[in-house]
Design a protein around this motif. Structure first.
Motif, PDB file in Angstrom:
ATOM      1  N   PHE A 426      29.578  73.225 -24.528  1.00 49.99           N
ATOM      2  CA  PHE A 426      30.579  73.561 -25.545  1.00 49.99           C
ATOM      3  C   PHE A 426      30.160  73.011 -26.906  1.00 49.99           C
ATOM      4  CE2 PHE A 426      34.318  72.868 -28.128  1.00 49.99           C
ATOM      5  CZ  PHE A 426      35.115  73.971 -27.889  1.00 49.99           C
ATOM      6  N   LYS A 427      29.715  71.769 -26.933  1.00 53.96           N
ATOM      7  CA  LYS A 427      29.305  71.152 -28.207  1.00 53.96           C
ATOM      8  C   LYS A 427      28.101  71.871 -28.800  1.00 53.96           C
ATOM      9  CE  LYS A 427      29.077  66.899 -26.630  1.00 53.96           C
ATOM     10  NZ  LYS A 427      28.854  65.424 -26.628  1.00 53.96           N
ATOM     11  N   ASN A 428      27.165  72.262 -27.946  1.00 56.69           N
ATOM     12  CA  ASN A 428      25.989  72.977 -28.447  1.00 56.69           C
ATOM     13  C   ASN A 428      26.384  74.289 -29.116  1.00 56.69           C
ATOM     14  OD1 ASN A 428      24.234  71.003 -27.552  1.00 56.69           O
ATOM     15  ND2 ASN A 428      23.879  72.005 -25.556  1.00 56.69           N
ATOM     16  N   ARG A 429      27.349  74.966 -28.553  1.00 56.46           N
ATOM     17  CA  ARG A 429      27.777  76.254 -29.091  1.00 56.46           C
ATOM     18  C   ARG A 429      28.676  76.091 -30.329  1.00 56.46           C
ATOM     19  NH1 ARG A 429      27.537  80.823 -25.778  1.00 56.46           N
ATOM     20  NH2 ARG A 429      26.364  80.500 -23.864  1.00 56.46           N
ATOM     21  N   ALA A 430      29.518  75.064 -30.321  1.00 55.73           N
ATOM     22  CA  ALA A 430      30.523  74.943 -31.378  1.00 55.73           C
ATOM     23  C   ALA A 430      30.029  74.161 -32.582  1.00 55.73           C
ATOM     24  CB  ALA A 430      31.788  74.285 -30.820  1.00 55.73           C
ATOM     25  N   PHE A 431      29.261  73.096 -32.338  1.00 55.18           N
ATOM     26  CA  PHE A 431      28.947  72.168 -33.430  1.00 55.18           C
ATOM     27  C   PHE A 431      27.496  72.233 -33.902  1.00 55.18           C
ATOM     28  CE2 PHE A 431      32.372  70.026 -30.939  1.00 55.18           C
ATOM     29  CZ  PHE A 431      33.376  70.138 -31.890  1.00 55.18           C
ATOM     30  N   SER A 432      26.584  72.777 -33.078  1.00 55.35           N
ATOM     31  CA  SER A 432      25.175  72.812 -33.481  1.00 55.35           C
ATOM     32  C   SER A 432      24.974  73.821 -34.610  1.00 55.35           C
ATOM     33  CB  SER A 432      24.275  73.181 -32.294  1.00 55.35           C
ATOM     34  OG  SER A 432      24.401  72.221 -31.280  1.00 55.35           O
ATOM     35  N   ARG A 433      24.043  73.515 -35.489  1.00 58.94           N
ATOM     36  CA  ARG A 433      23.777  74.408 -36.620  1.00 58.94           C
ATOM     37  C   ARG A 433      23.269  75.768 -36.157  1.00 58.94           C
ATOM     38  NH1 ARG A 433      21.363  71.153 -41.819  1.00 58.94           N
ATOM     39  NH2 ARG A 433      23.046  69.589 -41.950  1.00 58.94           N
ATOM     40  N   GLY A 434      22.489  75.773 -35.106  1.00 61.71           N
ATOM     41  CA  GLY A 434      21.954  77.037 -34.628  1.00 61.71           C
ATOM     42  C   GLY A 434      22.884  77.768 -33.671  1.00 61.71           C
ATOM     43  N   GLY A 435      24.016  77.127 -33.330  1.00 60.73           N
ATOM     44  CA  GLY A 435      24.936  77.727 -32.376  1.00 60.73           C
ATOM     45  C   GLY A 435      25.830  78.765 -33.030  1.00 60.73           C
ATOM     46  N   PRO A 436      26.570  79.524 -32.221  1.00 65.42           N
ATOM     47  CA  PRO A 436      27.444  80.581 -32.756  1.00 65.42           C
ATOM     48  C   PRO A 436      28.665  80.061 -33.499  1.00 65.42           C
ATOM     49  CG  PRO A 436      27.698  80.388 -30.369  1.00 65.42           C
ATOM     50  CD  PRO A 436      26.561  79.493 -30.752  1.00 65.42           C
TER      51      PRO A 436
END
Length: 676
Positions: A426-436
């Motif tokens: 969830f964090k990778n998708r929501a908070f990462s710059r490269g995430g959606p």
């Protein structure tokens, strides 16, 4: 002909309750369709087959139209009421005309309330509640369903026979001196001694109360405890009555002994009479309904669910219950407690509610669930980016708290490691710059996070994890000591209390001031308490209402009046007066401030026909009504009252209205102002 089901969208039965008439109808219907030489189908299979078309139709309407039916009546006058809670579909059926649409909807909501009390936040996850309501083991499932069925039987019996469950408010025993002594005893001796003992296994008694049948003798809450909601207290009384049902036959004989051989005056001032404490306790519902199937084919068709004998409850084993708790930062529903139901004598019970050591975990889970639910709702509404995270608490606010929460759980078990994996994704998708980022693609992950959090909750509070070396309950010795202490305190009062519970208030004390008044019910909706003269309708007891059929006739009128006034209240009316044959009925709802000054009337909210039932057990309508009214009285304590009266129709209308004013003033102090 009554039934209630909880099913999934795929027509899998998660729970069913049926009365003997419905069972017989099903077994005859599907038994006739079997080929010769084959046995009758399993009852659960028959239920699933019967309701599958309705369930599939309902699901199809939701998928294609985004809407569904909530009630329908068939050609044979069977009424069906349906309601979807998350992924579970509740269906209530009546085919004998004894229940209308409102009654069936109320039964559905009460069933939902009881599942919340028993399973807590697990009810928020479709997958997990399916596992709880339909365990893998046949015997375990049968035992659970039998318990839930008996709870529904208990509720139905109380609703049909007890005025407090008719209006959904708690009735106290009226004896100020004894009540005060018992509250002081609970506070200064019993609770203090329990909470100071080393044998309490980390549990803290927060609430203690004494029940005489369904009436409250004394109630004590510790200073650190939250107020116990009326909805939860009524649910706990149902649980207590289910464990130790009232022996109404014994009570009636007791009442008869205390009043026989004298004139009517002895009824109004009953003397305590000895009871036969050795009499075996039987369920009042079994006494009232004596169906016995004798057809051998029907016996063969009954599966283990209907033939399983549930052993009597062990008082020393607490029941995990989930109740509302109010903190300074808001309300937290479905917080875990342990409920100890300790019988003192037949009909008199001590109930202890304890806070368990790990309850802080539940508060954290609820905070996280609320945040993900709000985020999911905003994403479903089409809000994306920063606008999707503006709700309180925001997902940014809980990010570090959830990291700490997962770290504190540790990766030692499968459930917490699954939560860790889903949260990382969830964090990778929501908070990462490269995430959606925050868009609709995140909705499935919000759902997944909620499921994992509910799984942690289930693991902590529903799955037994204690061992014999580390007990997680008050010790049996401590419970026995509490029982003995209270028995010693009440030993001289027990017979009086059993009589008093049947004769709490009698109309004779009101007849001089209010001639022509037959019955009344007054409810303080701010505290969830009610007061009403006793209604006794058995052939063995005599009251001001007469004996047997006469008293039953009056009782039926009162029950009908309550149902009628609820329909008017739903349409926005706070005052109802109507004439029915030889009787004149009145209903009033009004507001006061804390000094007893009657506040001005406002336009009442109008509810849709399929709204939650008006009451305090399944859905606290009056709490929402008080919030609605308080918007125009900021900074002022607002109280809400209801009064229902039944008069003889020959009494002039102006006298009846005068009685209502005076009665309201007399019943609830400091209500000193005119009602109308």
């Amino acid at each position: 002909m009554k039934a209630l089901l909880i099913t999934t969208e795929s027509a899998e039965v998660l729970f069913h309750w049926t009365d003997p008439g419905f069972q017989l109808n099903i077994q005859q219907q599907y038994g006739a369709a079997q080929e010769e030489g084959q046995g009758l189908p399993d009852f659960e299979d028959s239920i699933s087959t019967l309701f599958a078309p309705i369930i599939i139709s309902c699901s199809s309407m939701v998928d294609r139209l985004g809407d569904s039916y909530t009630c329908f009546t068939t050609e044979n006058n069977h009424t069906y009421v349906l309601h979807q809670f998350n992924e579970c579909l509740y269906i209530a059926v009546n085919g004998d005309g004894e229940e209308d649409e409102d009654d069936l909807r109320r039964k559905i909501y009460v069933t939902k309330k009881m599942t919340e009390v028993l399973f807590g936040m697990v009810t928020l996850s479709g997958n997990l509640i399916r596992r709880e309501l339909r365990p893998q083991g046949t015997e375990q499932r049968a035992r659970l369903w039998k318990h839930l069925q008996r709870l529904l039987d208990t509720y139905n019996h109380l609703k049909e026979n007890d005025q407090s469950f008719l209006v959904e408010a708690v009735e106290r025993l009226i004896h100020p001196t004894l009540c005060e002594q018992c509250i002081e005893f609970l506070e200064r001796r019993l609770v203090q001694q329990l909470n100071s003992s080393v044998e309490r296994a980390g549990e803290e008694v927060q609430h203690a109360f004494i029940l005489v049948h369904t009436k409250l003798l004394a109630f004590y809450s510790s200073r650190s405890a939250s107020t116990l909601a009326t909805s939860d207290l009524l649910a706990l009384i149902i649980l207590a009555q289910n464990m130790y049902p009232s022996n109404m036959d014994q009570d009636d004989h007791t009442s008869e002994d205390s009043t026989s051989g004298s004139g009517p005056e002895s009824f109004y001032t009953p003397q305590p009479s000895p009871t036969d404490s050795s009499s075996s306790e039987k369920q009042a519902r079994e006494d009232a309904t004596e169906f016995e199937f004798v057809d051998p084919d029907i016996h063969m068709a009954e599966d283990s669910l209907h033939t399983l004998d549930v052993p009597p409850p062990d008082p020393s084993t607490p029941r995990r219950v989930f109740l509302e708790v109010s903190h300074k930062d808001g309300l937290y529903p479905m917080m875990p407690h342990s409920m100890y139901c300790l019988p003192l004598w037949p009909g008199i019970t001590l109930v202890l509610l304890t806070k368990i050591p790990t309850s802080a975990v539940a508060a954290s889970v609820y905070m996280f669930l609320e945040a993900f639910a709000k985020l999911e709702k905003r994403l479903n509404e089409g809000q994306e980016g920063s606008s999707a995270t503006r709700s309180q608490p925001t997902i940014h606010d809980i990010r570090s708290k959830l990291d700490k929460f997962i770290k504190a759980l540790g990766p030692s078990d499968i459930q917490s490691s699954q939560l860790q994996n889903v949260w990382s994704e969830f964090k990778n998708r929501a908070f990462s710059r490269g995430g959606p980022g925050f868009n609709r693609d995140l909705i499935p992950w919000c759902k997944n996070m909620k499921t994992q959090l509910c799984g942690i909750y289930r693991q902590c509070f529903l799955i037994e994890s204690g061992t014999a070396d580390t007990p997680r309950k008050l010790s049996s010795i401590l419970q026995e000591r509490a029982q003995a202490m209270l028995q010693e305190k009440l030993i001289d009062w027990k017979d009086f209390l059993l009589v008093k519970s049947k004769r709490n208030i009698t109309m004779v004390s009101y007849l001089e001031d209010f001639p022509g008044l037959i019955h009344f019910i007054c409810v303080d909706r701010s505290t969830g308490q009610m007061i009403a003269p006793s209604l006794n309708v058995t052939e063995r007891t005599t009251s001001e209402l007469g004996k047997g059929p006469v008293a039953q006739f009056i009782k039926n009128k009162v029950w009908k009046l309550v149902s009628t006034t609820r329909r008017y209240l739903q349409k926005g009316y706070s005052t109802v007066t109507l004439r029915d044959g030889d009787f004149y009925f009145c209903y009033f709802l009004w507001f006061e401030n804390e000094t007893g000054y009657k506040l001005e009337a406002v336009e009442m909210p109008i509810l849709p026909d399929d709204s939650a039932p008006i009451g305090m057990l399944a859905w606290d309508y009056y709490r929402k009504l008080l919030r609605y009214y308080s918007k125009t009285h900021q900074g002022e304590v607002v109280k809400c009252y209801e009064l229902l009266t039944v008069h003889l129709g020959v009494i002039p209308t102006d006298i009846i209205l005068q009685h209502c004013r005076q009665l309201a003033s007399k019943l609830w102090e400091p209500s000193r102002n005119p009602l109308l």
